[in-house]
Design a protein around this motif. Structure first.
Motif, PDB file in Angstrom:
ATOM      1  N   GLN A   1      -6.455  -0.770  -8.149  1.00  0.00           N
ATOM      2  CA  GLN A   1      -5.986  -0.872  -9.531  1.00  0.00           C
ATOM      3  C   GLN A   1      -4.492  -1.154  -9.592  1.00  0.00           C
ATOM      4  O   GLN A   1      -4.027  -1.885 -10.483  1.00  0.00           O
ATOM      5  CB  GLN A   1      -6.321   0.415 -10.296  1.00  0.00           C
ATOM      6  N   ARG A   2      -3.713  -0.612  -8.661  1.00  0.00           N
ATOM      7  CA  ARG A   2      -2.268  -0.895  -8.648  1.00  0.00           C
ATOM      8  C   ARG A   2      -2.015  -2.379  -8.451  1.00  0.00           C
ATOM      9  O   ARG A   2      -1.095  -2.955  -9.039  1.00  0.00           O
ATOM     10  CB  ARG A   2      -1.577  -0.090  -7.536  1.00  0.00           C
TER      11      ARG A   2
ATOM     12  N   ALA B   1       3.490   1.403  -1.768  1.00  0.00           N
ATOM     13  CA  ALA B   1       4.205   1.263  -3.050  1.00  0.00           C
ATOM     14  C   ALA B   1       5.674   0.935  -2.828  1.00  0.00           C
ATOM     15  O   ALA B   1       6.518   1.222  -3.681  1.00  0.00           O
ATOM     16  CB  ALA B   1       4.052   2.524  -3.902  1.00  0.00           C
TER      17      ALA B   1
ATOM     18  N   TYR C   1       7.528  -1.944  -2.988  1.00  0.00           N
ATOM     19  CA  TYR C   1       7.380  -3.329  -3.434  1.00  0.00           C
ATOM     20  C   TYR C   1       8.556  -4.200  -2.996  1.00  0.00           C
ATOM     21  O   TYR C   1       8.385  -5.393  -2.736  1.00  0.00           O
ATOM     22  CB  TYR C   1       7.202  -3.363  -4.944  1.00  0.00           C
TER      23      TYR C   1
ATOM     24  N   SER D   1       0.828  -1.214   0.000  1.00  0.00           N
ATOM     25  CA  SER D   1       0.000   0.000   0.000  1.00  0.00           C
ATOM     26  C   SER D   1       0.859   1.260   0.000  1.00  0.00           C
ATOM     27  O   SER D   1       0.423   2.319  -0.450  1.00  0.00           O
ATOM     28  CB  SER D   1      -0.949   0.000   1.200  1.00  0.00           C
TER      29      SER D   1
ATOM     30  N   HIS E   1     -10.449  -2.093  -0.456  1.00  0.00           N
ATOM     31  CA  HIS E   1      -9.838  -0.785  -0.697  1.00  0.00           C
ATOM     32  C   HIS E   1     -10.900   0.308  -0.686  1.00  0.00           C
ATOM     33  O   HIS E   1     -11.953   0.169  -1.318  1.00  0.00           O
ATOM     34  CB  HIS E   1      -9.120  -0.771  -2.039  1.00  0.00           C
TER      35      HIS E   1
ATOM     36  N   SER F   1       3.868  -7.507  -6.648  1.00  0.00           N
ATOM     37  CA  SER F   1       5.049  -6.701  -6.317  1.00  0.00           C
ATOM     38  C   SER F   1       6.136  -6.870  -7.372  1.00  0.00           C
ATOM     39  O   SER F   1       6.723  -5.888  -7.853  1.00  0.00           O
ATOM     40  CB  SER F   1       5.587  -7.094  -4.940  1.00  0.00           C
TER      41      SER F   1
ATOM     42  N   VAL G   1      -8.215   3.435  -6.987  1.00  0.00           N
ATOM     43  CA  VAL G   1      -6.856   3.590  -7.513  1.00  0.00           C
ATOM     44  C   VAL G   1      -5.909   2.609  -6.826  1.00  0.00           C
ATOM     45  O   VAL G   1      -5.045   2.000  -7.470  1.00  0.00           O
ATOM     46  CB  VAL G   1      -6.366   5.044  -7.318  1.00  0.00           C
ATOM     47  N   ASP G   2      -6.067   2.439  -5.502  1.00  0.00           N
ATOM     48  CA  ASP G   2      -5.201   1.512  -4.768  1.00  0.00           C
ATOM     49  C   ASP G   2      -5.413   0.078  -5.236  1.00  0.00           C
ATOM     50  O   ASP G   2      -4.457  -0.687  -5.396  1.00  0.00           O
ATOM     51  CB  ASP G   2      -5.467   1.617  -3.269  1.00  0.00           C
TER      52      ASP G   2
ATOM     53  N   GLN H   1       5.034  -5.058 -10.513  1.00  0.00           N
ATOM     54  CA  GLN H   1       5.213  -3.605 -10.447  1.00  0.00           C
ATOM     55  C   GLN H   1       6.681  -3.206 -10.583  1.00  0.00           C
ATOM     56  O   GLN H   1       6.989  -2.123 -11.079  1.00  0.00           O
ATOM     57  CB  GLN H   1       4.635  -3.069  -9.127  1.00  0.00           C
TER      58      GLN H   1
ATOM     59  N   ASP I   1      -2.996  -4.107 -11.729  1.00  0.00           N
ATOM     60  CA  ASP I   1      -1.980  -3.869 -12.754  1.00  0.00           C
ATOM     61  C   ASP I   1      -0.762  -4.761 -12.523  1.00  0.00           C
ATOM     62  O   ASP I   1      -0.187  -5.304 -13.484  1.00  0.00           O
ATOM     63  CB  ASP I   1      -1.560  -2.402 -12.754  1.00  0.00           C
ATOM     64  N   GLY I   2      -0.348  -4.909 -11.259  1.00  0.00           N
ATOM     65  CA  GLY I   2       0.796  -5.756 -10.958  1.00  0.00           C
ATOM     66  C   GLY I   2       0.551  -7.202 -11.350  1.00  0.00           C
ATOM     67  O   GLY I   2       1.438  -7.874 -11.912  1.00  0.00           O
TER      68      GLY I   2
END
Length: 558
Positions: free
Chosen positions: A546-547, A479, A481, A477, A539, A504, A543-544, A507, A550-551
Motif C-alpha cells: 500500500q505504501r 521507507a 525514500y 522497503s 509483498h 519515492s 501494508v508494504d 512519498q 500511495d506513492g
C-alpha cells in the motif's frame, strides 16, 4: 425474520443460504471457495414442484446458476494465478461444478486452463477427454476449436522433462561420487601393519558418514589391484575416485601418505600426509580419522564442482554459454532465445544442472515481462529448478532458482529455505546475495535486506544496473525514500526504476518530480492504475504494498 400483513423482512440474512451465496467473494481464497461448494448445492428451490409453463423462479434460478459458474471460473483463475494451488481443492471443485452441470463447455475450459497453470498436463487432457465424451453423447461433433487450442497451450511445455512426479520423494536419485579406499602399502615392512590397516578401514567407515559420497566397503575395495591408485579393473567397483595409501618412515615416526585419484583419467586430484605412530593412533585416533575423512570429502566435493560447465559434453557447454550471453538482455525476444539455447544444452546432456537452472530463470523472467498473466510459466520454472537440484544437489543454482520462483508464487517459507540452501553451497555469490536481499525486502526484515545488499555490493563493487535497482527497492522497503532516489541515480538507464522513482518522490512530497516520472510511466503503460502497476510485487504484507500504491497515487497515477 419479520412478517406482518404487508411486510416480509429478513432480519438475519446470514441464516439464508441464498443471501450468503450472493455475498461470496471469488477472490477471497481457499476457505471462501469451500464455503461456496457447501452453500450452492443445486438450483434455487430444487425439488419443489412448480408449473412448467409459468415458473415464477425461472429468471432467479438462471441468474443464480450463472453467478455460481462465474464464481467458480474466477476462483479457479485466482487460485492458480501464481502456478501453485491445493490440487485436492481443485479436484473437489471439478467434481462439484460438473455435478451441477456436466454439459457446459466453458466449465471444462476453465478446468483445463487451471490444471495447465499448475503444469498438470495429464489432468488437462483428462478433462478434455471427459468433455469429448459428453459432447459425443449429446450428438455434437466435438469440442470447439478454441477449446482444442486451449488444450494445446495447457499441455505444451517449453522443455519436455517427461512426466513430472507430484511427490518430490519420487524424483530420481542424483549421482553421488563412488569412492574406493585401497589397502595400504608399506615402503618397508612394519610390526604395526595390522594396526595401520585397521586405521585406514576406520577412515573408510568415517568417510561413509558423508552423504554427498558413496564410500565402498573396505572388504571389497581392499581386494582391488592398482598402480599408485590407478585401478587395474574398475568394472566391479565402478569407482569414480580411488584413495591410495602407503606408509613410509618419517622424521618423527611413520607417516601415512594419502592420494586421491580420479578413476577415469588417473589424475592425482589431491594428496596429504599424516603422522601415524602407534602412540598417536591409540591416543587421538578419532580426531585423526575424522581429519583424514573430512579432508578427503572436501577434496572430492571441490573437484566435482571445479568444472565450470558441470558437463562433460562440450556442445552442451557451448549451448549453455550462448544462453547465458543472450540472457544478459532482458527483453522478451532475448529471454526466449536464451531458453532455446538452454533447451539445446539439456538435449545434449540431460543431467546438466546449470542448463536446467538457466531455463528456469528464463521462464520466470518471461512471466514478469508478460505481466504475470501466464501462471503455467511459473509452474514450469519450478519444475526445471527441481530438475536442476536432482541433477546436481551440491550445486547452488537449482536452489537459487527455486527460491526466486517461490517468491513470485508467494510461497515465502519455501523461498527462505531454498535461499538458505543456495547460500550454504555458494556463500560468496554476489548474485545470490542480491536476489536474497531483494526477497527480504518484500517478505522479511528490511534492515536485514539492506545488510545483505551491502554484502553483495562488497563482493561486486562495480555492479551492473540490476544491483542499484534492487538496492533502491530495498531502500524503499526501509521507507528511506531519499536513499532509493540516490541509488536510482546510479543507473545508466533509469527506465526499469521509474515506478520506484515516482513512488519515492511521491512519498517525499516532491510533486513536480513525481509527476514527471508518473507521466513517463503512463506513456509506457497507458491505462495502468497504481494498483495494477504493483500487482507483481510479492509483498508478504499488504501494508508494504500500500505504501508503494500511495506513492504512485500522490505522483498522479490513479
Amino acid at each position: 425474520m419479520f412478517v406482518d400483513d404487508k411486510t416480509f423482512r429478513i432480519t438475519d440474512p446470514s441464516r439464508i443460504d441464498v443471501c450468503r451465496f450472493l455475498e461470496f467473494d471469488a477472490l477471497a481464497g481457499e476457505n471462501s471457495l469451500r464455503q461456496l461448494m457447501e452453500t450452492y448445492r443445486g438450483d434455487l428451490l430444487q425439488g419443489i414442484e412448480v408449473p412448467t409453463n409459468d415458473d415464477p423462479f425461472a429468471v432467479s434460478r438462471s441468474y443464480l446458476r450463472e453467478r455460481y459458474f462465474g464464481f467458480a471460473h474466477s476462483a479457479l483463475k485466482e487460485l492458480t494465478r501464481y502456478g501453485r494451488a491445493d490440487v485436492a481443492l481443485i479436484h473437489s471443485l471439478e467434481r462439484h461444478v460438473l455435478g451441477i452441470d456436466s454439459s457446459r463447455e466453458e466449465t471444462y475450459k476453465s478446468l483445463i486452463a487451471a490444471y495447465g497453470a499448475l503444469g498438470r498436463a495429464d489432468d488437462s487432457r483428462r478433462v478434455f477427454a471427459l468433455l469429448t465424451d459428453v459432447l459425443r453423447l449429446d450428438g455434437t461433433s466435438g469440442p470447439r476449436p478454441d477449446t482444442r487450442a486451449l488444450l494445446t497451450r495447457a499441455t505444451t511445455r517449453s522443455i519436455d522433462l517427461g512426466p513430472v512426479p507430484s511427490d518430490r520423494g519420487t524424483l530420481a536419485a542424483p549421482h553421488r561420487p563412488r569412492v574406493a579406499l585401497l589397502a595400504p602399502n608399506w615402503v618397508s615392512p612394519s610390526r604395526e601393519e595390522n594396526l595401520q590397516r585397521a586405521f585406514v578401514e576406520d577412515a573408510a567407515n568415517e568417510l561413509a558418514r558423508h552423504r554427498s559420497l558413496v564410500t565402498l566397503a573396505s572388504h571389497s575395495s581392499f581386494q582391488a589391484n592398482s598402480d599408485g591408485g590407478v585401478l587395474d579393473a574398475n568394472s566391479a567397483l565402478r569407482a569414480d575416485y580411488a584413495v591410495s595409501t602407503f606408509v613410509r618412515p618419517g622424521q618423527r615416526g611413520n607417516e601415512l601418505t594419502v592420494r586421491l585419484v580420479q578413476s577415469s583419467s588417473g589424475a592425482i586430484i589431491w594428496a596429504g600426509d599424516y603422522p601415524l605412530s602407534p602412540e598417536l593412533i591409540v591416543s587421538s585416533n578419532r580426531a585423526l580419522v575424522g581429519r583424514v575423512a573430512s579432508e578427503l570429502s572436501s577434496a572430492i566435493e571441490r573437484h566435482s564442482l571445479a568444472s565450470p560447465d558441470r558437463t562433460s559434453d562440450p556442445s552442451a557447454y557451448f549451448s549453455f554459454l550462448k544462453g547465458q550471453d543472450t540472457l544478459k538482455t532482458c527483453d522478451l525476444r532475448s529471454v526466449r532465445r536464451a531458453r532455446r539455447c538452454y533447451a539445446q544444452a539439456i538435449s545434449q546432456d540431460g543431467r546438466f544442472a546449470d542448463a536446467y537452472s538457466g531455463a528456469s530463470s528464463s521462464l520466470y523472467m518471461e512471466w514478469v515481462l508478460l505481466g504475470g498473466n501466464d501462471p503455467a510459466l511459473l509452474a514450469e520454472a519450478r519444475d526445471l529448478a527441481e530438475q536442476a537440484i536432482v541433477s546436481d544437489p551440491s550445486n547452488s543454482a537449482g536452489y537459487w532458482r527455486r527460491a526466486m520462483v517461490a517468491l513470485y508464487q508467494h510461497d515465502f517459507d519455501e523461498c527462505h529455505e531454498s535461499f538458505m540452501l543456495a547460500r550454504e553451497r555458494h556463500p560468496n555469490s554476489a548474485d545470490i546475495l542480491l536476489d536474497y536481499a531483494d526477497a527480504l525486502g518484500f517478505v522479511g526484515d528490511p534492515d536485514e535486506a539492506w545488510g545483505t545488499f551491502e554484502q553483495a555490493i562488497d563482493l561486486n563493487p562495480t555492479p551492473p544496473d540490476q544491483y542499484w535497482w534492487v538496492g533502491a527497492s530495498v531502500a524503499f522497503s526501509q521507507a528511506d525514500y531519499r536513499k532509493a532516489i540516490e541509488l536510482c541515480g546510479r543507473l545508466r538507464n533509469e527506465e526499469p526504476a521509474l515506478r520506484v522513482l515516482a513512488a519515492s518522490h511521491g512519498q517525499l512530497g516532491n510533486r513536480w518530480e513525481a509527476n514527471g516520472y508518473a507521466h513517463r510511466l503512463q506513456e509506457i503503460y497507458p491505462g495502468e492504475t497504481a494498483e495494477s502497476m504493483t500487482r507483481l510485487q510479492p509483498h508478504r504484507s499488504p501494508v508494504d504494498r500500500q505504501r508503494f500504491i500511495d506513492g504512485l497515487r500522490i505522483a498522479g497515477i490513479k
